[in-house]
Design a protein around this motif. Structure first.
Motif, PDB file in Angstrom:
ATOM      1  N   THR A  30      21.009  20.450  36.711  1.00  0.00           N
ATOM      2  CA  THR A  30      19.905  20.380  35.754  1.00  0.00           C
ATOM      3  C   THR A  30      18.966  21.567  35.936  1.00  0.00           C
ATOM      4  O   THR A  30      18.574  22.215  34.952  1.00  0.00           O
ATOM      5  CB  THR A  30      19.129  19.055  35.901  1.00  0.00           C
ATOM      6  N   ALA A  31      18.605  21.858  37.180  1.00  0.00           N
ATOM      7  CA  ALA A  31      17.720  23.002  37.439  1.00  0.00           C
ATOM      8  C   ALA A  31      18.370  24.306  36.982  1.00  0.00           C
ATOM      9  O   ALA A  31      17.709  25.155  36.367  1.00  0.00           O
ATOM     10  CB  ALA A  31      17.384  23.068  38.930  1.00  0.00           C
ATOM     11  N   TYR A  32      19.644  24.465  37.248  1.00  0.00           N
ATOM     12  CA  TYR A  32      20.370  25.659  36.806  1.00  0.00           C
ATOM     13  C   TYR A  32      20.301  25.809  35.285  1.00  0.00           C
ATOM     14  O   TYR A  32      20.011  26.898  34.773  1.00  0.00           O
ATOM     15  CB  TYR A  32      21.829  25.590  37.273  1.00  0.00           C
ATOM     16  N   ILE A  87      16.784  26.792  34.119  1.00  0.00           N
ATOM     17  CA  ILE A  87      16.462  28.198  34.383  1.00  0.00           C
ATOM     18  C   ILE A  87      17.244  29.116  33.454  1.00  0.00           C
ATOM     19  O   ILE A  87      16.678  30.048  32.865  1.00  0.00           O
ATOM     20  CB  ILE A  87      16.723  28.528  35.867  1.00  0.00           C
ATOM     21  N   THR A  88      18.539  28.882  33.306  1.00  0.00           N
ATOM     22  CA  THR A  88      19.353  29.784  32.468  1.00  0.00           C
ATOM     23  C   THR A  88      19.054  29.622  30.983  1.00  0.00           C
ATOM     24  O   THR A  88      19.227  30.575  30.222  1.00  0.00           O
ATOM     25  CB  THR A  88      20.861  29.573  32.718  1.00  0.00           C
ATOM     26  N   ARG A  89      18.607  28.445  30.567  1.00  0.00           N
ATOM     27  CA  ARG A  89      18.269  28.224  29.154  1.00  0.00           C
ATOM     28  C   ARG A  89      16.785  28.426  28.887  1.00  0.00           C
ATOM     29  O   ARG A  89      16.329  28.330  27.764  1.00  0.00           O
ATOM     30  CB  ARG A  89      18.651  26.802  28.704  1.00  0.00           C
ATOM     31  N   LYS A  90      16.017  28.641  29.962  1.00  0.00           N
ATOM     32  CA  LYS A  90      14.561  28.816  29.878  1.00  0.00           C
ATOM     33  C   LYS A  90      13.927  27.688  29.065  1.00  0.00           C
ATOM     34  O   LYS A  90      13.184  27.917  28.116  1.00  0.00           O
ATOM     35  CB  LYS A  90      14.215  30.185  29.300  1.00  0.00           C
ATOM     36  N   ALA A  91      14.235  26.467  29.498  1.00  0.00           N
ATOM     37  CA  ALA A  91      13.715  25.280  28.820  1.00  0.00           C
ATOM     38  C   ALA A  91      13.074  24.377  29.870  1.00  0.00           C
ATOM     39  O   ALA A  91      13.767  23.760  30.677  1.00  0.00           O
ATOM     40  CB  ALA A  91      14.839  24.551  28.097  1.00  0.00           C
ATOM     41  N   PHE A  92      11.745  24.319  29.842  1.00  0.00           N
ATOM     42  CA  PHE A  92      10.998  23.580  30.859  1.00  0.00           C
ATOM     43  C   PHE A  92      10.106  22.531  30.217  1.00  0.00           C
ATOM     44  O   PHE A  92       9.754  22.636  29.046  1.00  0.00           O
ATOM     45  CB  PHE A  92      10.157  24.551  31.694  1.00  0.00           C
ATOM     46  N   THR A  98      12.664  21.569  24.678  1.00  0.00           N
ATOM     47  CA  THR A  98      13.896  20.885  25.073  1.00  0.00           C
ATOM     48  C   THR A  98      15.084  21.750  24.671  1.00  0.00           C
ATOM     49  O   THR A  98      14.977  22.579  23.753  1.00  0.00           O
ATOM     50  CB  THR A  98      14.019  19.498  24.411  1.00  0.00           C
ATOM     51  N   ASP A  99      16.168  21.562  25.358  1.00  0.00           N
ATOM     52  CA  ASP A  99      17.395  22.311  25.086  1.00  0.00           C
ATOM     53  C   ASP A  99      18.549  21.316  25.099  1.00  0.00           C
ATOM     54  O   ASP A  99      18.615  20.455  25.991  1.00  0.00           O
ATOM     55  CB  ASP A  99      17.606  23.379  26.160  1.00  0.00           C
TER      56      ASP A  99
END
Length: 159
Positions: free
Chosen positions: A38-40, A43-48, A69-70
């Protein structure tokens, strides 16, 4: 021995308990790995979801665009939540089952099928594989946990 309740001093020597501990550790580690996945994806989708998580991407309005959201992140999160809903009951019921004195071969069958079903469920969720692969893998794992619960209740209620 089949049909006898294990004594706490014998747990380390109990093959069924050792098998339970092994497979419970495997599925718990798999569930923990889902947090890293989930963290990966976040970070890679830049969705926080938390403003402080966007601080490394800028300040103010430039960072706000990362509060979103992504679909990929949400898919991983749903898989992780499904693990929580299924692995936690397996760990509790599996412990009671291991202590209820099942045959080693039957216990291994339960533990291995559950573990395989959960791993397949994760792949079916993340890749994603076409249905009914995810649904069937969930149902198989659920049926295994139900089977163990039935054996526990049968052992306890019909002593």
């Amino acid at each position: 021995r089949s049909g006898e309740m294990a004594k706490s001093t014998q747990l380390v020597d109990n093959e069924v308990f050792r098998a339970y501990a092994t497979y419970a550790a495997i599925v718990l580690l798999k569930m923990m790995l889902m947090s890293v996945v989930t963290a990966y994806f976040r970070i890679t989708r830049k969705a926080f979801v938390n403003p402080e998580d966007t601080a490394s991407f800028g300040k103010g309005d430039s960072a706000k665009k990362y509060l979103r959201t992504d679909p990929d992140v949400e898919r991983v999160r749903r898989g992780h939540l499904n693990d929580l809903e299924n692995i936690v009951p397996f760990v509790g019921i599996g412990l009671l089952y291991a202590l209820s004195g099942p045959d080693l071969s039957t216990a291994l069958l339960h533990f291995r099928i559950f573990t395989g079903a959960r791993i397949l469920h994760t792949f079916a969720y993340l890749i994603p594989l076409p249905q009914p692969s995810r649904g069937l893998s969930w149902a198989v794992g659920y049926a295994v946990t139900f089977s163990m619960a039935y054996k526990v209740l049968k052992t306890v209620l019909f002593l």
